[in-house]
Design a protein around this motif. Sequence first.
Motif, mmCIF file in Angstrom:
data_model
loop_
_atom_site.group_PDB
_atom_site.id
_atom_site.type_symbol
_atom_site.label_atom_id
_atom_site.label_comp_id
_atom_site.label_asym_id
_atom_site.label_seq_id
_atom_site.Cartn_x
_atom_site.Cartn_y
_atom_site.Cartn_z
ATOM 1 N N PHE A 17 54.048 38.771 44.720
ATOM 2 C CA PHE A 17 53.102 39.732 44.164
ATOM 3 C C PHE A 17 53.774 41.001 43.647
ATOM 4 N N ARG A 18 53.144 41.525 42.593
ATOM 5 C CA ARG A 18 53.577 42.779 41.969
ATOM 6 C C ARG A 18 52.329 43.588 41.624
ATOM 7 N N ARG A 19 52.466 44.910 41.663
ATOM 8 C CA ARG A 19 51.364 45.784 41.282
ATOM 9 C C ARG A 19 51.194 45.760 39.766
ATOM 10 N N GLU A 117 32.455 41.293 35.844
ATOM 11 C CA GLU A 117 32.204 41.666 37.245
ATOM 12 C C GLU A 117 33.453 41.622 38.101
ATOM 13 N N THR A 118 34.226 40.543 37.994
ATOM 14 C CA THR A 118 35.416 40.387 38.831
ATOM 15 C C THR A 118 36.632 41.072 38.244
ATOM 16 N N LEU A 119 36.835 40.949 36.939
ATOM 17 C CA LEU A 119 38.083 41.391 36.339
ATOM 18 C C LEU A 119 38.270 42.898 36.329
ATOM 19 N N LEU A 120 37.201 43.664 36.452
ATOM 20 C CA LEU A 120 37.353 45.107 36.485
ATOM 21 C C LEU A 120 38.013 45.587 37.768
ATOM 22 N N HIS A 121 38.159 44.710 38.761
ATOM 23 C CA HIS A 121 38.672 45.128 40.053
ATOM 24 C C HIS A 121 40.069 44.609 40.367
ATOM 25 N N VAL A 122 40.653 43.762 39.528
ATOM 26 C CA VAL A 122 41.984 43.240 39.843
ATOM 27 C C VAL A 122 43.026 44.348 39.693
ATOM 28 N N SER A 123 43.991 44.381 40.613
ATOM 29 C CA SER A 123 45.034 45.400 40.552
ATOM 30 C C SER A 123 46.412 44.858 40.923
ATOM 31 N N TRP A 124 46.510 43.561 41.242
ATOM 32 C CA TRP A 124 47.784 42.927 41.554
ATOM 33 C C TRP A 124 47.891 41.610 40.785
ATOM 34 N N TYR A 125 49.140 41.204 40.532
ATOM 35 C CA TYR A 125 49.352 39.863 39.998
ATOM 36 C C TYR A 125 50.508 39.215 40.761
ATOM 37 N N GLY A 126 50.474 37.887 40.806
ATOM 38 C CA GLY A 126 51.535 37.138 41.448
ATOM 39 C C GLY A 126 52.070 36.079 40.518
ATOM 40 N N PHE A 127 53.320 35.649 40.753
ATOM 41 C CA PHE A 127 53.905 34.590 39.927
ATOM 42 C C PHE A 127 54.424 33.475 40.825
ATOM 43 N N SER A 128 54.409 32.254 40.279
ATOM 44 C CA SER A 128 54.742 31.085 41.091
ATOM 45 C C SER A 128 55.115 29.913 40.190
ATOM 46 N N THR A 129 55.897 29.000 40.751
ATOM 47 C CA THR A 129 56.156 27.699 40.113
ATOM 48 C C THR A 129 56.030 26.614 41.179
#
Length: 324
Positions: A17-19, A117-129
């Motif tokens: 995860f990253r901010r 409704e949901t997307l206005l609140h996201v503040s982190w993302y993660g990356f994966s393989t």
Amino acid sequence: MSEHYSEDCGSTRRYIFRRIQTNTIRFRVRAERDAAICLTTDDAETPEDMYEIFIGCWGGGESGIRRLKHDDVCRIETPDILCEDDFRGFWIQIRKGVIKVGREGQKNPFMTYSDPETLLHVSWYGFSTGWGADGHWTFEDERDSCSSSSSVSSSDSEAECIHALEEKPIQYKRPARWVPCSSGYFPKNPVSAGVGHEGEVFVGMAPHEGGHILGKIIPEHGVCYVPYGGEEVPKELYYGLSNPGGVELSWLAGSAGKVPTGALQGGFSEDGEALYIGRVCVDGAVSCGKVHPSHGVCYVPYGGSEHSHRDYEVLVISGIPCRM
């Protein structure tokens, strides 16, 4: 720019995860297949309100957007979109409740989905393989800390992220930088104004009524509050002040509209008058706002209202601010 590695996690996603720094996540990835980005409200998987963007998945030939860990809301054919020998670049924009996913160098997205409704609140993302593939990643938001040698501290990639904030109104010769932000995001190396009743507050600025007005960012509230017209006005689109070069900053006393030498201009009024970054203590809590020289006071937002103070402190940096 650092290179990050994601292992093959098989069929079980394990995100790193990253901010989120801006409304557009720009990255490059080298992987045979199955690169994934998730969008969440915290630095962990939150199945009840998360999204996953899959690139080169389902055997490598398809991409898609998944909602709530099980609902595939978008799925398209994208043969050869990834390569295990070369980096491929992509961008994910989150703006006004819409996800857009595109390729580096292309303006139009190849996947979109809307969920305000949901997307206005996201503040982190993660990356994966996974599924037999590992990955190597680079992220554009890490460029912030590498540009302190520039004579003008601007960032084209950040300025593109929020269309409503395309032109930065103030820039400095030294590496203090106004970074477009929204919904509680704030930049790397944010400039703190001090501690309020609900924790640390940061220096912010937002366009309002024809001016660019200084105020305070409270990340937990998801807004920058600016003082205007007797009110504390919340703004979801704003700028956060960043100090990526680690320049020494200090707060020096000011009074009656006067500011010390080297004070940072932080915006301008609706009439075009230069404003400066000031702070005061109200009811035992620090609040940040605008020193308005012709009014002879510092205005700060607090408790739903605009407060004016004859005595205040002003943010000073070692360098002279300049209008560009």
